[in-house]
Design an enzyme around this catalytic site. Structure first.
Site, PDB file in Angstrom:
ATOM      1  CD  GLU A  90      42.241  36.528  44.882  1.00 51.03           C
ATOM      2  OE1 GLU A  90      41.907  37.281  45.823  1.00 51.03           O
ATOM      3  OE2 GLU A  90      41.882  36.730  43.716  1.00 51.03           O
ATOM      4  CG  ASP A  91      39.935  38.871  48.316  1.00 57.43           C
ATOM      5  OD1 ASP A  91      40.104  38.123  47.319  1.00 57.43           O
ATOM      6  OD2 ASP A  91      39.382  39.983  48.226  1.00 57.43           O
ATOM      7  CG  ASP A  94      32.278  34.528  43.704  1.00 58.03           C
ATOM      8  OD1 ASP A  94      31.528  33.728  44.226  1.00 58.03           O
ATOM      9  OD2 ASP A  94      31.863  35.545  43.100  1.00 58.03           O
ATOM     10  NE  ARG A 157      39.442  47.364  49.149  1.00 66.23           N
ATOM     11  CZ  ARG A 157      39.251  46.432  48.214  1.00 66.23           C
ATOM     12  NH1 ARG A 157      39.382  45.158  48.521  1.00 66.23           N
ATOM     13  NH2 ARG A 157      38.934  46.761  46.973  1.00 66.23           N
TER      14      ARG A 157
HETATM   15  P1  IMP Z   1      36.060  35.355  40.916  1.00 67.30           P
HETATM   16  O1  IMP Z   1      36.855  35.739  39.722  1.00 67.30           O
HETATM   17  O2  IMP Z   1      34.584  35.266  40.622  1.00 67.30           O
HETATM   18  O3  IMP Z   1      36.574  34.119  41.619  1.00 67.30           O
HETATM   19  O4  IMP Z   1      36.135  36.579  41.892  1.00 67.30           O
HETATM   20  C1  IMP Z   1      37.163  36.767  42.742  1.00 67.30           C
HETATM   21  C2  IMP Z   1      37.144  38.189  43.255  1.00 67.30           C
HETATM   22  O5  IMP Z   1      35.797  38.667  43.382  1.00 67.30           O
HETATM   23  C3  IMP Z   1      37.722  38.266  44.644  1.00 67.30           C
HETATM   24  O6  IMP Z   1      39.115  38.459  44.604  1.00 67.30           O
HETATM   25  C4  IMP Z   1      36.969  39.430  45.230  1.00 67.30           C
HETATM   26  O7  IMP Z   1      37.622  40.631  44.924  1.00 67.30           O
HETATM   27  C5  IMP Z   1      35.626  39.417  44.549  1.00 67.30           C
HETATM   28  N1  IMP Z   1      34.566  38.791  45.388  1.00 67.30           N
HETATM   29  C6  IMP Z   1      33.954  37.608  45.199  1.00 67.30           C
HETATM   30  N2  IMP Z   1      33.051  37.346  46.163  1.00 67.30           N
HETATM   31  C7  IMP Z   1      33.117  38.392  47.005  1.00 67.30           C
HETATM   32  C8  IMP Z   1      32.425  38.697  48.247  1.00 67.30           C
HETATM   33  O8  IMP Z   1      31.587  37.960  48.787  1.00 67.30           O
HETATM   34  N3  IMP Z   1      32.768  39.882  48.823  1.00 67.30           N
HETATM   35  C9  IMP Z   1      33.699  40.744  48.283  1.00 67.30           C
HETATM   36  N4  IMP Z   1      34.363  40.482  47.152  1.00 67.30           N
HETATM   37  C10 IMP Z   1      34.073  39.320  46.503  1.00 67.30           C
HETATM   38 MG    MG Z   2      39.900  40.339  44.980  1.00 70.57          MG
END
Ligand code: IMP
Ligand code: MG
Length: 167
Positions: A90-91, A94, A157
């Site tokens: 994963e990138d 969050d 990106r």
């Molecule tokens: P989660 O489901 O809240 O953990 O979100 C994960 C996804 O949210 C990541 O795979 C990203 O695509 C996006 N995301 C969360 N934080 C950031 C950020 O700071 N910059 C860009 N994308 C983010």
């Molecule tokens: Mg993502």
């Protein structure tokens, strides 16, 4: 926030750890599109164990910066996971909602193991506390970042470093 050289150096370190942990065993990398693609390529190039690759696209974000909590599969994997040692790449993690969902559905496909590797982690933002990250390159503060695969509204990106968006 993180210059290109630091990102690359850290990816090499994490790749060495993964190669050590999986020694003698093939690893099946699952790249979470689109954000995970740059990291997946850089990581895969540095692994010394046999690597296979597959891609999946899930959507939890619209055009903004907050996770909606709604996750849907936009593109599923091409290959079955039965008996494979899966490493999700994963990138960023969050809230953890995307990964919590993804891990649940991938577990049902009978992999031998599932681990999680992320370029960035924002631990302060975690909602899904059960999401265990096995390999993290950088834990970062609660800021919205772009580059190295991460986007803001599909842009930035391609930046070769991690930058902070000032709103
Ligand atoms: P989660 O489901 O809240 O953990 O979100 C994960 C996804 O949210 C990541 O795979 C990203 O695509 C996006 N995301 C969360 N934080 C950031 C950020 O700071 N910059 C860009 N994308 C983010
Ligand atoms: Mg993502």
């Amino acid at each position: 926030m993180i210059p290109e050289e630091d990102v690359n150096r850290k990816i090499s370190e994490v790749a060495a750890r993964i190669s050590h942990d999986y020694e003698g065993r093939p690893v099946h990398l699952i790249c979470v599109l689109k954000g995970g693609v740059f990291f997946t390529c850089e990581l895969a190039k540095r692994l010394t164990v046999p690597v296979s690759l597959d891609f999946m696209s899930v959507s939890s974000y619209g055009g903004g910066t907050e996770s909606s909590g709604v996750v849907r599969i936009v593109k599923d994997l091409d290959e079955p996971l039965e008996g494979k040692e899966v490493l999700i790449v994963e990138d960023i993690i969050d809230s953890g909602r995307t990964l919590a969902y993804l891990i649940e559905i991938l577990k049902q496909r009978g992999p031998k193991s599932i681990r999680l590797c992320t370029l960035l982690d924002k631990p302060e933002r975690r909602v899904k506390k059960q999401v265990k990250v096995d390999y993290t390159c950088f834990s970062i503060p609660d800021e919205f970042v772009v580059g190295y695969g991460l986007d803001y509204d599909q842009k930035y990106r391609n930046l070769p470093y991690i930058g902070v968006v000032e709103f």
